[in-house]
Scaffold this active site. Structure first.
Site, short mmCIF file in Angstrom:
data_model
loop_
_atom_site.label_atom_id
_atom_site.label_comp_id
_atom_site.label_asym_id
_atom_site.label_seq_id
_atom_site.Cartn_x
_atom_site.Cartn_y
_atom_site.Cartn_z
N ASP A 1 -1.69 -8.27 1.11
CA ASP A 1 -2.67 -9.34 0.89
C ASP A 1 -2.06 -10.71 1.17
OD1 ASP A 1 -4.75 -7.69 0.25
OD2 ASP A 1 -4.48 -7.85 -1.92
N ARG B 1 -3.19 6.14 -0.74
CA ARG B 1 -2.99 6.92 -1.97
C ARG B 1 -4.28 7.65 -2.32
NH1 ARG B 1 -0.51 4.91 -7.69
NH2 ARG B 1 1.20 4.24 -6.38
N ASP C 1 0.86 -8.60 -4.10
CA ASP C 1 0.55 -7.60 -3.07
C ASP C 1 1.03 -8.13 -1.72
OD1 ASP C 1 -0.95 -6.29 -0.91
OD2 ASP C 1 -1.84 -5.18 -2.56
N THR D 1 -5.42 12.51 -6.80
CA THR D 1 -4.06 13.01 -7.09
C THR D 1 -3.05 11.87 -7.21
OG1 THR D 1 -3.45 13.15 -4.77
CG2 THR D 1 -4.52 15.09 -5.71
N1 URA Z 1 3.26 -3.15 -3.25
C1 URA Z 1 3.08 -4.48 -3.20
O1 URA Z 1 2.59 -5.03 -2.22
N2 URA Z 1 3.47 -5.21 -4.26
C2 URA Z 1 4.04 -4.67 -5.36
O2 URA Z 1 4.37 -5.40 -6.29
C3 URA Z 1 4.21 -3.27 -5.39
C4 URA Z 1 3.81 -2.53 -4.32
#
Ligand code: URA
Length: 210
Positions: free
Chosen positions: A204, A105, A201, A109
């Site tokens: 992660d 990302r 995430d 922007t």
């Molecule tokens: N990406 C992720 O890994 N977790 C989320 O909650 C949203 C996007």
């Protein structure tokens, strides 16, 4: 164009998703469960595949058996979390080819920017499953679908573990022909754009980077 979202209500998928959501589930179990859920989803998502009759000889006699006869399949994980879904699908469909799309990302922007794309050469002839565990804002998913369409992909499905309406709307708006398959529809996003309740995430948790 019909806009399709299919939620997999299979009890095994729902049970495993519940363990994945638990913050006390560590990376090893998390990875195994994401793989198992993806495998179960691959089973469900391939129920429509066409078969044709083929003549063979068993050790006893001649007979007619069924063989898959439709388009070849391709899996396109969105890096990095999508990688966690590939092996489960490949375990059921070992002949599928795997393309990769990398997006980040842009900090200014906030738009997704492609940094990597390596796709099967015959992408236009394949039925493609784009995979990412989380469909949140839909920005990356939509950009990934655009990236593979630009290279000739015509037949695309999107497969995730958890989706929210915002992401579904984004894909439907940008790519109305792409059906979405998910294990759950969560209520929304928090202020950091994490799916809530979600499971944090995905990258992660898969790779223990947090
Ligand atoms: N990406 C992720 O890994 N977790 C989320 O909650 C949203 C996007």
């Amino acid at each position: 164009m019909t806009k399709k979202v299919h939620v997999f209500n299979h009890p095994l998928i729902q049970h495993k998703l519940g363990i994945v959501r638990d913050k006390n589930t560590g990376p090893k179990e998390f990875r195994e469960l994401v793989e198992e859920i993806s495998k179960l989803m691959a089973y469900e998502i391939t129920l429509h595949l066409p078969l044709s009759d083929v003549e063979i000889e068993t050790p006893v006699t001649n007979t007619s058996v069924k063989r898959l006869s439709g388009k070849k399949l391709g899996i396109v994980p969105i890096m990095r979390a999508g990688l966690g879904m590939v092996d489960g699908i490949l375990s059921l469909i070992p002949v599928a080819k795997v393309g990769h799309i990398g997006l980040y990302r842009d900090p200014e922007t906030l738009e997704p920017v492609e940094y990597y794309a390596k796709l099967p050469e015959d992408i236009g002839e394949r039925e493609l499953i784009v995979v990412d565990p989380m469909l949140a804002t839909g920005g990356s998913a939509s950009a990934a679908i655009s990236a593979i369409k630009k290279r000739g992909a015509k037949n695309i499905k999107f497969l995730c573990l958890i989706a929210v309406q915002e992401g579904i709307d984004k894909i439907h708006e940008d790519h109305p022909e792409v059906p979405i398959y998910t294990g759950a529809l969560d209520p929304g996003l928090n202020e950091k754009s994490y799916i809530t309740p979600g499971f944090g995430d995905a990258g992660d948790r898969l790779y223990g980077t947090k």
